[in-house]
Scaffold this motif. Structure first.
Motif, PDB file in Angstrom:
ATOM      1  N   CYS A 133      47.419  40.682  61.568  1.00  0.00           N
ATOM      2  CA  CYS A 133      46.469  41.493  62.336  1.00  0.00           C
ATOM      3  C   CYS A 133      46.946  42.952  62.288  1.00  0.00           C
ATOM      4  CB  CYS A 133      46.375  40.978  63.772  1.00  0.00           C
ATOM      5  SG  CYS A 133      45.146  41.846  64.759  1.00  0.00           S
ATOM      6  N   GLU A 134      46.346  43.739  61.414  1.00  0.00           N
ATOM      7  CA  GLU A 134      46.815  45.102  61.148  1.00  0.00           C
ATOM      8  C   GLU A 134      46.771  46.046  62.345  1.00  0.00           C
ATOM      9  OE1 GLU A 134      45.530  46.980  57.514  1.00  0.00           O
ATOM     10  OE2 GLU A 134      45.374  45.021  56.527  1.00  0.00           O
ATOM     11  N   PRO A 135      45.768  45.989  63.236  1.00  0.00           N
ATOM     12  CA  PRO A 135      45.775  46.921  64.373  1.00  0.00           C
ATOM     13  C   PRO A 135      46.946  46.695  65.326  1.00  0.00           C
ATOM     14  CG  PRO A 135      43.596  45.968  64.081  1.00  0.00           C
ATOM     15  CD  PRO A 135      44.534  45.207  63.186  1.00  0.00           C
ATOM     16  N   GLY A 136      47.540  45.512  65.262  1.00  0.00           N
ATOM     17  CA  GLY A 136      48.648  45.138  66.127  1.00  0.00           C
ATOM     18  C   GLY A 136      48.617  43.646  66.349  1.00  0.00           C
ATOM     19  N   HIS A 137      49.684  43.104  66.918  1.00  0.00           N
ATOM     20  CA  HIS A 137      49.721  41.671  67.191  1.00  0.00           C
ATOM     21  C   HIS A 137      50.757  41.383  68.262  1.00  0.00           C
ATOM     22  CE1 HIS A 137      51.908  42.721  63.452  1.00  0.00           C
ATOM     23  NE2 HIS A 137      52.910  42.049  64.013  1.00  0.00           N
ATOM     24  N   LEU A 138      50.509  40.299  69.008  1.00  0.00           N
ATOM     25  CA  LEU A 138      51.445  39.903  70.044  1.00  0.00           C
ATOM     26  C   LEU A 138      52.710  39.338  69.415  1.00  0.00           C
ATOM     27  CD1 LEU A 138      48.765  40.118  71.709  1.00  0.00           C
ATOM     28  CD2 LEU A 138      49.815  38.449  73.219  1.00  0.00           C
ATOM     29  N   THR A 139      53.838  39.691  70.010  1.00  0.00           N
ATOM     30  CA  THR A 139      55.136  39.158  69.635  1.00  0.00           C
ATOM     31  C   THR A 139      55.799  38.640  70.905  1.00  0.00           C
ATOM     32  OG1 THR A 139      56.092  41.378  69.821  1.00  0.00           O
ATOM     33  CG2 THR A 139      55.449  40.648  67.608  1.00  0.00           C
ATOM     34  N   ALA A 140      56.889  37.907  70.737  1.00  0.00           N
ATOM     35  CA  ALA A 140      57.565  37.311  71.885  1.00  0.00           C
ATOM     36  C   ALA A 140      59.058  37.592  71.806  1.00  0.00           C
ATOM     37  CB  ALA A 140      57.308  35.806  71.917  1.00  0.00           C
ATOM     38  N   SER A 141      59.618  38.062  72.917  1.00  0.00           N
ATOM     39  CA  SER A 141      61.034  38.422  72.948  1.00  0.00           C
ATOM     40  C   SER A 141      61.736  37.771  74.134  1.00  0.00           C
ATOM     41  CB  SER A 141      61.195  39.939  73.054  1.00  0.00           C
ATOM     42  OG  SER A 141      60.731  40.579  71.897  1.00  0.00           O
ATOM     43  N   ALA A 142      63.076  37.830  74.071  1.00  0.00           N
ATOM     44  CA  ALA A 142      63.898  37.217  75.112  1.00  0.00           C
ATOM     45  C   ALA A 142      65.048  38.138  75.479  1.00  0.00           C
ATOM     46  CB  ALA A 142      64.450  35.881  74.615  1.00  0.00           C
ATOM     47  N   LEU A 143      65.178  38.408  76.765  1.00  0.00           N
ATOM     48  CA  LEU A 143      66.345  39.093  77.291  1.00  0.00           C
ATOM     49  C   LEU A 143      67.316  37.990  77.681  1.00  0.00           C
ATOM     50  CD1 LEU A 143      67.472  41.929  78.128  1.00  0.00           C
ATOM     51  CD2 LEU A 143      66.851  41.264  80.448  1.00  0.00           C
ATOM     52  N   VAL A 144      68.347  37.789  76.859  1.00  0.00           N
ATOM     53  CA  VAL A 144      69.289  36.684  77.053  1.00  0.00           C
ATOM     54  C   VAL A 144      70.474  37.171  77.878  1.00  0.00           C
ATOM     55  CG1 VAL A 144      70.774  34.979  75.932  1.00  0.00           C
ATOM     56  CG2 VAL A 144      68.591  35.635  74.870  1.00  0.00           C
ATOM     57  N   LEU A 145      70.645  36.558  79.057  1.00  0.00           N
ATOM     58  CA  LEU A 145      71.795  36.850  79.910  1.00  0.00           C
ATOM     59  C   LEU A 145      72.781  35.699  79.813  1.00  0.00           C
ATOM     60  CD1 LEU A 145      70.149  38.191  83.192  1.00  0.00           C
ATOM     61  CD2 LEU A 145      70.945  39.483  81.209  1.00  0.00           C
ATOM     62  N   ASP A 146      74.068  36.021  79.994  1.00  0.00           N
ATOM     63  CA  ASP A 146      75.071  34.956  80.033  1.00  0.00           C
ATOM     64  C   ASP A 146      74.915  34.163  81.330  1.00  0.00           C
ATOM     65  OD1 ASP A 146      76.221  36.617  81.966  1.00  0.00           O
ATOM     66  OD2 ASP A 146      78.064  36.958  80.847  1.00  0.00           O
ATOM     67  N   ALA A 147      75.651  33.057  81.430  1.00  0.00           N
ATOM     68  CA  ALA A 147      75.508  32.161  82.586  1.00  0.00           C
ATOM     69  C   ALA A 147      75.813  32.857  83.903  1.00  0.00           C
ATOM     70  CB  ALA A 147      76.403  30.942  82.408  1.00  0.00           C
ATOM     71  N   ALA A 148      76.750  33.809  83.890  1.00  0.00           N
ATOM     72  CA  ALA A 148      77.122  34.531  85.111  1.00  0.00           C
ATOM     73  C   ALA A 148      76.152  35.662  85.436  1.00  0.00           C
ATOM     74  CB  ALA A 148      78.540  35.092  84.970  1.00  0.00           C
ATOM     75  N   GLY A 149      75.274  36.006  84.496  1.00  0.00           N
ATOM     76  CA  GLY A 149      74.336  37.109  84.715  1.00  0.00           C
ATOM     77  C   GLY A 149      74.998  38.471  84.664  1.00  0.00           C
ATOM     78  N   GLU A 150      76.116  38.573  83.964  1.00  0.00           N
ATOM     79  CA  GLU A 150      76.869  39.831  83.895  1.00  0.00           C
ATOM     80  C   GLU A 150      76.726  40.562  82.566  1.00  0.00           C
ATOM     81  OE1 GLU A 150      80.830  38.508  84.704  1.00  0.00           O
ATOM     82  OE2 GLU A 150      80.420  38.166  86.835  1.00  0.00           O
ATOM     83  N   ASN A 151      76.278  39.846  81.525  1.00  0.00           N
ATOM     84  CA  ASN A 151      76.173  40.418  80.183  1.00  0.00           C
ATOM     85  C   ASN A 151      74.841  40.042  79.558  1.00  0.00           C
ATOM     86  OD1 ASN A 151      79.070  41.412  79.751  1.00  0.00           O
ATOM     87  ND2 ASN A 151      79.377  39.292  80.397  1.00  0.00           N
ATOM     88  N   VAL A 152      74.373  40.901  78.664  1.00  0.00           N
ATOM     89  CA  VAL A 152      73.134  40.651  77.937  1.00  0.00           C
ATOM     90  C   VAL A 152      73.472  40.576  76.450  1.00  0.00           C
ATOM     91  CG1 VAL A 152      72.557  43.134  77.805  1.00  0.00           C
ATOM     92  CG2 VAL A 152      70.755  41.424  77.558  1.00  0.00           C
ATOM     93  N   LEU A 153      72.848  39.623  75.765  1.00  0.00           N
ATOM     94  CA  LEU A 153      73.058  39.452  74.337  1.00  0.00           C
ATOM     95  C   LEU A 153      72.039  40.306  73.586  1.00  0.00           C
ATOM     96  CD1 LEU A 153      74.653  37.945  72.138  1.00  0.00           C
ATOM     97  CD2 LEU A 153      72.884  36.165  72.231  1.00  0.00           C
ATOM     98  N   LEU A 154      72.537  41.240  72.793  1.00  0.00           N
ATOM     99  CA  LEU A 154      71.661  42.115  72.003  1.00  0.00           C
ATOM    100  C   LEU A 154      71.980  41.958  70.524  1.00  0.00           C
ATOM    101  CD1 LEU A 154      71.781  45.395  74.128  1.00  0.00           C
ATOM    102  CD2 LEU A 154      70.078  43.551  74.209  1.00  0.00           C
ATOM    103  N   THR A 155      70.975  42.216  69.725  1.00  0.00           N
ATOM    104  CA  THR A 155      71.134  42.177  68.281  1.00  0.00           C
ATOM    105  C   THR A 155      70.990  43.592  67.723  1.00  0.00           C
ATOM    106  OG1 THR A 155      70.293  41.233  66.219  1.00  0.00           O
ATOM    107  CG2 THR A 155      68.674  41.628  67.932  1.00  0.00           C
ATOM    108  N   LEU A 156      71.846  43.920  66.780  1.00  0.00           N
ATOM    109  CA  LEU A 156      71.687  45.168  66.031  1.00  0.00           C
ATOM    110  C   LEU A 156      70.719  44.828  64.908  1.00  0.00           C
ATOM    111  CD1 LEU A 156      72.438  48.116  65.615  1.00  0.00           C
ATOM    112  CD2 LEU A 156      74.347  47.346  64.189  1.00  0.00           C
ATOM    113  N   HIS A 157      69.477  45.205  65.102  1.00  0.00           N
ATOM    114  CA  HIS A 157      68.409  44.794  64.188  1.00  0.00           C
ATOM    115  C   HIS A 157      68.699  45.286  62.781  1.00  0.00           C
ATOM    116  CE1 HIS A 157      64.431  44.140  62.519  1.00  0.00           C
ATOM    117  NE2 HIS A 157      64.184  43.359  63.557  1.00  0.00           N
ATOM    118  N   GLY A 158      68.572  44.395  61.823  1.00  0.00           N
ATOM    119  CA  GLY A 158      68.884  44.710  60.433  1.00  0.00           C
ATOM    120  C   GLY A 158      68.016  45.784  59.815  1.00  0.00           C
ATOM    121  N   ARG A 159      66.748  45.872  60.217  1.00  0.00           N
ATOM    122  CA  ARG A 159      65.859  46.892  59.642  1.00  0.00           C
ATOM    123  C   ARG A 159      65.753  48.139  60.493  1.00  0.00           C
ATOM    124  NH1 ARG A 159      61.167  43.454  59.061  1.00  0.00           N
ATOM    125  NH2 ARG A 159      60.069  45.236  59.885  1.00  0.00           N
TER     126      ARG A 159
END
Length: 178
Positions: free
Chosen positions: A44-70
């Motif tokens: 869908c060229e005008p745009g499209h829905l995507t789905a993301s996740a803010l991943v927290l550790d079990a203690a809720g003290e850290n967030v898992l982030l990715t250094l996106h390759g592109r």
């Protein structure tokens, strides 16, 4: 594949945290209603829905982030909806599991945040991602494994996020309130 009507149901069931998020959620609903056949397809060229996740550790003290390759920025995990995804929530959980290598992730019932941003995605065309983001918890002792989509993957303390992490800080603030 996530049907736009299913995405509409998910967005309408959510109680956004503020008027800006409510307005953006309504814009995503309107987009889905205007494009009932392809709003969730990357084609869908005008745009499209995507789905993301803010991943927290079990203690809720850290967030898992990715250094996106592109994009070469630290971002939350997530991406395009795939044919087997029955909902945006399912797509976010699948993406988080694939990109983190962590089994046993637990995802919230409703979105945490929505965002629209310009991007040139995998088809090479400038478009927009209408991103629906969920809060996800990792099990205790979870050790992430870098996927081929990431240049790096790391736990970041919630009070020491990388400066180029876009809207991660805003999502962290919402997660703390939740």
């Amino acid at each position: 594949m996530v049907k736009p009507a299913t995405a509409v149901e998910e967005l309408r069931a959510w109680d956004p945290p503020d008027s800006a998020q409510a307005a953006l959620a309504q814009a995503l609903v309107s987009f889905c209603l205007a494009r009932p056949d392809d709003a969730c397809l990357r084609e869908c060229e005008p745009g499209h829905l995507t789905a993301s996740a803010l991943v927290l550790d079990a203690a809720g003290e850290n967030v898992l982030l990715t250094l996106h390759g592109r994009f070469h920025r630290w971002v939350q995990l997530g991406g395009h909806c795939e044919p087997g995804d029955p909902s945006l929530r399912a797509a976010a959980l699948r993406e988080a599991t694939e990109e983190s290598g962590i089994a046993g992730l637990e995802i919230a019932e409703h979105p945490l945040h929505v965002d629209v941003h310009p991007v040139t995605c995998s088809l090479g065309l400038p478009t927009r991602h209408l991103d629906v983001r969920y809060l996800v918890r990792a099990p205790a002792g979870a050790v992430p494994v870098i996927s081929d989509e990431s240049a790096d993957l790391a736990w970041w303390p919630l009070d020491a996020l990388p400066p180029d992490s876009d809207t991660v800080g805003e999502m962290v603030a919402l997660a703390r309130r939740a």
